[in-house]
Design a protein around this motif. Structure first.
Motif, PDB file in Angstrom:
ATOM      1  N   THR A  45       5.849   3.004 -11.676  1.00  0.00           N
ATOM      2  CA  THR A  45       7.150   3.286 -11.868  1.00  0.00           C
ATOM      3  C   THR A  45       7.888   2.545 -11.008  1.00  0.00           C
ATOM      4  N   GLY A  46       9.217   2.632 -11.277  1.00  0.00           N
ATOM      5  CA  GLY A  46      10.296   1.923 -10.392  1.00  0.00           C
ATOM      6  C   GLY A  46       9.840   2.281  -8.715  1.00  0.00           C
ATOM      7  N   GLU A  47       9.552   3.395  -8.589  1.00  0.00           N
ATOM      8  CA  GLU A  47       9.666   3.758  -6.997  1.00  0.00           C
ATOM      9  C   GLU A  47       8.171   3.014  -6.574  1.00  0.00           C
ATOM     10  N   GLU A  48       7.272   3.179  -7.437  1.00  0.00           N
ATOM     11  CA  GLU A  48       5.946   2.500  -6.998  1.00  0.00           C
ATOM     12  C   GLU A  48       6.130   0.906  -6.859  1.00  0.00           C
ATOM     13  N   TYR A  49       6.995   0.587  -7.832  1.00  0.00           N
ATOM     14  CA  TYR A  49       7.021  -1.039  -7.812  1.00  0.00           C
ATOM     15  C   TYR A  49       7.814  -1.547  -6.595  1.00  0.00           C
ATOM     16  N   THR A  50       8.813  -0.738  -6.288  1.00  0.00           N
ATOM     17  CA  THR A  50       9.796  -0.841  -5.020  1.00  0.00           C
ATOM     18  C   THR A  50       8.992  -0.947  -3.760  1.00  0.00           C
ATOM     19  N   LYS A  51       8.141   0.084  -3.484  1.00  0.00           N
ATOM     20  CA  LYS A  51       7.163   0.231  -2.514  1.00  0.00           C
ATOM     21  C   LYS A  51       6.250  -1.023  -2.265  1.00  0.00           C
ATOM     22  N   ILE A  52       5.614  -1.214  -3.407  1.00  0.00           N
ATOM     23  CA  ILE A  52       4.696  -2.376  -3.338  1.00  0.00           C
ATOM     24  C   ILE A  52       5.446  -3.715  -3.023  1.00  0.00           C
ATOM     25  N   SER A  53       6.561  -3.770  -3.664  1.00  0.00           N
ATOM     26  CA  SER A  53       7.265  -5.047  -3.269  1.00  0.00           C
ATOM     27  C   SER A  53       7.634  -5.108  -1.851  1.00  0.00           C
ATOM     28  N   LEU A  54       8.189  -3.845  -1.255  1.00  0.00           N
ATOM     29  CA  LEU A  54       8.537  -3.715   0.155  1.00  0.00           C
ATOM     30  C   LEU A  54       7.270  -4.061   0.920  1.00  0.00           C
ATOM     31  N   ILE A  55       6.130  -3.610   0.837  1.00  0.00           N
ATOM     32  CA  ILE A  55       5.088  -3.925   1.526  1.00  0.00           C
ATOM     33  C   ILE A  55       4.372  -5.239   1.635  1.00  0.00           C
ATOM     34  N   ALA A  56       4.491  -5.813   0.378  1.00  0.00           N
ATOM     35  CA  ALA A  56       4.159  -7.195   0.254  1.00  0.00           C
ATOM     36  C   ALA A  56       5.170  -8.279   1.077  1.00  0.00           C
ATOM     37  N   GLY A  57       6.624  -8.053   0.927  1.00  0.00           N
ATOM     38  CA  GLY A  57       7.443  -8.614   1.635  1.00  0.00           C
ATOM     39  C   GLY A  57       7.167  -8.568   3.031  1.00  0.00           C
ATOM     40  N   VAL A  58       7.128  -7.306   3.740  1.00  0.00           N
ATOM     41  CA  VAL A  58       6.877  -7.066   4.925  1.00  0.00           C
ATOM     42  C   VAL A  58       5.556  -8.049   5.562  1.00  0.00           C
ATOM     43  N   GLY A  59       4.427  -7.822   4.650  1.00  0.00           N
ATOM     44  CA  GLY A  59       3.435  -8.610   5.053  1.00  0.00           C
ATOM     45  C   GLY A  59       3.459 -10.160   5.165  1.00  0.00           C
ATOM     46  N   ILE A  60       4.304 -10.667   4.202  1.00  0.00           N
ATOM     47  CA  ILE A  60       4.671 -11.971   3.976  1.00  0.00           C
ATOM     48  C   ILE A  60       5.508 -12.442   5.326  1.00  0.00           C
ATOM     49  N   ILE A  61       6.290 -11.639   5.666  1.00  0.00           N
ATOM     50  CA  ILE A  61       7.381 -11.915   7.051  1.00  0.00           C
ATOM     51  C   ILE A  61       6.575 -11.871   8.226  1.00  0.00           C
ATOM     52  N   LEU A  62       5.744 -10.964   8.191  1.00  0.00           N
ATOM     53  CA  LEU A  62       4.776 -10.823   9.473  1.00  0.00           C
ATOM     54  C   LEU A  62       3.909 -12.061   9.510  1.00  0.00           C
ATOM     55  N   GLY A  64       4.272 -14.831   8.238  1.00  0.00           N
ATOM     56  CA  GLY A  64       5.147 -16.031   8.939  1.00  0.00           C
ATOM     57  C   GLY A  64       5.433 -15.859  10.202  1.00  0.00           C
ATOM     58  N   LEU A  65       5.880 -14.911  10.818  1.00  0.00           N
ATOM     59  CA  LEU A  65       6.102 -14.705  11.970  1.00  0.00           C
ATOM     60  C   LEU A  65       5.120 -14.912  13.153  1.00  0.00           C
ATOM     61  N   ILE A  66       3.911 -14.330  12.581  1.00  0.00           N
ATOM     62  CA  ILE A  66       2.909 -14.722  13.871  1.00  0.00           C
ATOM     63  C   ILE A  66       2.435 -16.201  13.552  1.00  0.00           C
ATOM     64  N   GLY A  67       2.439 -17.075  12.430  1.00  0.00           N
ATOM     65  CA  GLY A  67       2.330 -18.424  12.231  1.00  0.00           C
ATOM     66  C   GLY A  67       3.407 -19.130  13.184  1.00  0.00           C
ATOM     67  N   PHE A  68       4.669 -18.517  13.328  1.00  0.00           N
ATOM     68  CA  PHE A  68       5.777 -19.359  13.930  1.00  0.00           C
ATOM     69  C   PHE A  68       5.480 -18.927  15.468  1.00  0.00           C
ATOM     70  N   ILE A  69       4.816 -18.068  15.876  1.00  0.00           N
ATOM     71  CA  ILE A  69       4.705 -17.493  17.228  1.00  0.00           C
ATOM     72  C   ILE A  69       3.462 -18.434  17.482  1.00  0.00           C
ATOM     73  N   ILE A  70       2.398 -18.587  16.963  1.00  0.00           N
ATOM     74  CA  ILE A  70       1.395 -19.420  17.445  1.00  0.00           C
ATOM     75  C   ILE A  70       1.935 -20.886  17.372  1.00  0.00           C
ATOM     76  N   TYR A  71       2.628 -21.371  16.444  1.00  0.00           N
ATOM     77  CA  TYR A  71       3.144 -22.776  16.490  1.00  0.00           C
ATOM     78  C   TYR A  71       3.932 -23.069  17.698  1.00  0.00           C
ATOM     79  N   TYR A  72       4.985 -21.986  18.293  1.00  0.00           N
ATOM     80  CA  TYR A  72       5.853 -22.217  19.121  1.00  0.00           C
ATOM     81  C   TYR A  72       4.886 -22.137  20.588  1.00  0.00           C
ATOM     82  N   ILE A  73       3.951 -21.199  20.724  1.00  0.00           N
ATOM     83  CA  ILE A  73       3.027 -21.266  21.823  1.00  0.00           C
ATOM     84  C   ILE A  73       2.280 -22.859  22.077  1.00  0.00           C
ATOM     85  N   MET A  74       1.974 -23.326  20.869  1.00  0.00           N
ATOM     86  CA  MET A  74       1.191 -24.657  21.001  1.00  0.00           C
ATOM     87  C   MET A  74       2.066 -25.549  21.290  1.00  0.00           C
TER      88      MET A  74
END
Length: 78
Positions: A45-62, A64-74
């Protein structure tokens, strides 16, 4: 088939053979071990699709943020 017979086949005949091979390969879908999954699957449904997209987007951002932090520390350490 010998070489002369294969050379005489037209492009159309070879394409038809390839199409038939593909169709035979996919005829069994829905009859094997995945049939239950395919029968239970439904369009989200539209609601399920929105939730899945939001969770996937948050995961991608997270990630990326972890990768950036590791790069910055190095950069600081080395």
């Amino acid at each position: 088939m010998d070489k002369t017979t294969q050379d005489k086949k037209t492009v159309e005949d070879r394409l038809i053979e390839q199409q038939e091979k593909i169709e035979r390969r996919f005829q069994g879908i829905g009859k094997g071990k995945y049939s239950r999954i395919l029968k239970m699957a439904k369009k989200p449904t539209g609601e399920e699709y929105t939730k899945i997209s939001l969770i996937a987007g948050v995961g991608i951002i997270l990630l990326g943020l972890i990768g950036f932090i590791i790069y910055y520390i190095m950069q600081i350490v080395f």
